[in-house]
Write an enzyme that holds these catalytic residues in place. Structure first.
Site, short mmCIF file in Angstrom:
data_model
loop_
_atom_site.label_atom_id
_atom_site.label_comp_id
_atom_site.label_asym_id
_atom_site.label_seq_id
_atom_site.Cartn_x
_atom_site.Cartn_y
_atom_site.Cartn_z
N ASP A 1 -1.55 -5.42 5.92
CA ASP A 1 -0.11 -5.41 5.63
C ASP A 1 0.68 -4.32 6.37
O ASP A 1 1.90 -4.40 6.46
CB ASP A 1 0.13 -5.23 4.12
CG ASP A 1 -0.51 -6.35 3.30
OD1 ASP A 1 -0.80 -7.41 3.87
OD2 ASP A 1 -0.70 -6.15 2.08
N GLY B 1 -2.86 1.25 -3.03
CA GLY B 1 -3.42 1.15 -4.38
C GLY B 1 -4.75 1.90 -4.44
O GLY B 1 -5.04 2.63 -5.40
N SER B 2 -5.54 1.76 -3.38
CA SER B 2 -6.84 2.44 -3.31
C SER B 2 -6.63 3.95 -3.20
O SER B 2 -7.41 4.75 -3.75
CB SER B 2 -7.64 1.95 -2.10
OG SER B 2 -7.67 0.54 -2.10
N GLY C 1 -5.86 0.28 0.99
CA GLY C 1 -4.40 0.41 1.02
C GLY C 1 -3.91 1.45 0.02
O GLY C 1 -4.71 2.22 -0.53
N GLU D 1 11.92 -18.29 16.39
CA GLU D 1 13.39 -18.43 16.43
C GLU D 1 14.04 -17.71 15.25
O GLU D 1 15.14 -17.18 15.37
CB GLU D 1 13.79 -19.91 16.40
CG GLU D 1 13.71 -20.60 17.74
CD GLU D 1 12.32 -20.69 18.30
OE1 GLU D 1 11.35 -20.80 17.52
OE2 GLU D 1 12.17 -20.63 19.54
O1 F6P Z 1 -3.07 -6.66 0.89
C1 F6P Z 1 -3.65 -7.61 1.71
C2 F6P Z 1 -3.30 -9.01 1.24
O2 F6P Z 1 -3.93 -9.91 2.13
C3 F6P Z 1 -1.81 -9.31 1.10
O3 F6P Z 1 -1.20 -9.57 2.34
C4 F6P Z 1 -1.84 -10.48 0.19
O4 F6P Z 1 -0.63 -10.60 -0.52
C5 F6P Z 1 -2.98 -10.15 -0.74
O5 F6P Z 1 -3.81 -9.23 -0.04
C6 F6P Z 1 -3.82 -11.32 -1.19
O6 F6P Z 1 -4.72 -10.86 -2.11
P1 F6P Z 1 -6.02 -11.67 -2.58
O7 F6P Z 1 -7.00 -11.69 -1.46
O8 F6P Z 1 -6.50 -10.89 -3.74
O9 F6P Z 1 -5.55 -13.05 -2.90
#
Ligand code: F6P
Length: 320
Positions: free
Chosen positions: A128, A105-106, A103, A188
């Site tokens: 995400d 960050g990477s 993502g 809903e």
């Molecule tokens: O970025 C992917 C994700 O699954 C997010 O949707 C979620 O908030 C986070 O990673 C959970 O991170 P971890 O697996 O480090 O708990």
């Protein structure tokens, strides 16, 4: 370009394996050496030698969720000193180019290596779908389908018991996953961080359903939109209905990648290698319409991701 490396970083996403497979096999067919770095950027601080990959190394993985290269979050890559160390390690190993699958960050981690003379190409992989500059990330489609399977099952029991179900889905600070799953799942109400919500309105929609003999309601809540248990409490204080909460959690990250994610992984993996082969750098593979195109990494950090607000209104219109 003689030797390249590939790593997966951050949260795993279904479709990372098809992407790794494509990187490895395209690299080999271009006559490049290719090695795999285990556990994302963290693997660069591990003295264990990087693994040389061959065609057989990525056999039988196209249908598997997760990532055979393993993944990790690497907060240490925020430190310039560690960024220097990582770049030196790659240089010592004769690595001219790097493919980073993960993502945003990477992508930022990749950029620090780029600034230290390692050519990098990134591939967006996260359930995400929050990477700017691409309409879709690898893993999103599979995760939406996983959520839909869960919603279908919850709908069965919700209907039988005439209950309301609140379903929390992942997405960190963004609501793309919740919105897509909520719309496709006929929820809903959909509560997402991008759009202010009002629980009186959510309750009205539940009551409206009950009035027209609708036995159940599904409320999809993005994890970034608030505490589902608080939301549940408030709803139960406002109206007398039977509500259950389901937090889908990491189930959303697993499973065999969908056809869409296998195709994306394959196309993006091959393109990333082609770009390195052409000595390009500072790019990521992006979906624009039906095309996969190279896009600027710097641009990704600068632009805002367009939120498809119209889908939110469509979901509301269709689920009344
Ligand atoms: O970025 C992917 C994700 O699954 C997010 O949707 C979620 O908030 C986070 O990673 C959970 O991170 P971890 O697996 O480090 O708990």
């Amino acid at each position: 370009m003689r030797k390249i490396a590939v790593l997966t970083s951050g949260g795993d996403a279904p479709g990372m394996n098809p992407a790794v497979r494509a990187v490895v096999r395209r690299a080999l067919s271009r006559g490049l050496e290719i090695c795999g770095i285990k556990r994302g950027f963290a693997g660069m601080f591990d003295p264990t030698p990087f693994e040389d990959l061959e065609t057989g190394s990525v056999a039988d993985i196209i249908h598997r969720g997760g990532t055979v290269l393993l993944t990790a979050r690497a907060p240490e890559m925020m430190e310039p000193e560690n960024q220097d160390k990582a770049a030196s390690r790659l240089k010592e190993d004769g690595i001219d180019g790097l493919v980073v699958i993960g993502g945003e960050g990477s992508f930022r981690g990749a950029q620090t290596l780029e600034q230290r003379g390692i050519k990098t190409i990134c591939i967006p992989g996260t359930i995400d779908n929050d990477v700017k500059g691409t309409e879709q990330t690898i893993g999103f489609d599979t995760a939406v389908n996983t959520i839909l399977h869960a919603i279908n099952r919850l709908r069965d029991t919700a209907t039988s018991h005439e209950r309301v179900f609140i379903v929390e889905v992942m997405g960190r600070n963004d609501g793309y996953l919740a919105l897509a799953a909520g719309l496709a799942g006929g929820a809903e109400s959909i509560l997402i961080p991008e759009i202010e919500y009002n629980l009186d309105d959510v309750c009205d929609r539940v009551l409206k359903g009950i009035k027209r003999q609708k036995a159940h309601s599904i409320i999809v809540v993005a994890e970034g939109a608030g505490d589902v248990f608080e939301i549940n409490k408030e709803i139960c204080e406002k109206i007398k209905v039977d509500v259950r909460v389901t937090v889908l959690g990491h189930i959303q990250r697993g499973g065999t990648p969908s056809a869409v994610d296998r195709l994306l992984g394959s196309r993006m993996g091959a393109m990333a290698v082609d770009l390195l082969y052409e000595n390009k750098q500072g790019l990521f593979t992006a979906v624009r319409g039906s095309e996969v195109v190279p896009a600027s990494l710097e641009g990704c950090f600068k632009t805002e991701k367009e939120f498809p607000e119209e889908l939110y209104h469509l979901a509301r219109d269709l689920s009344t």
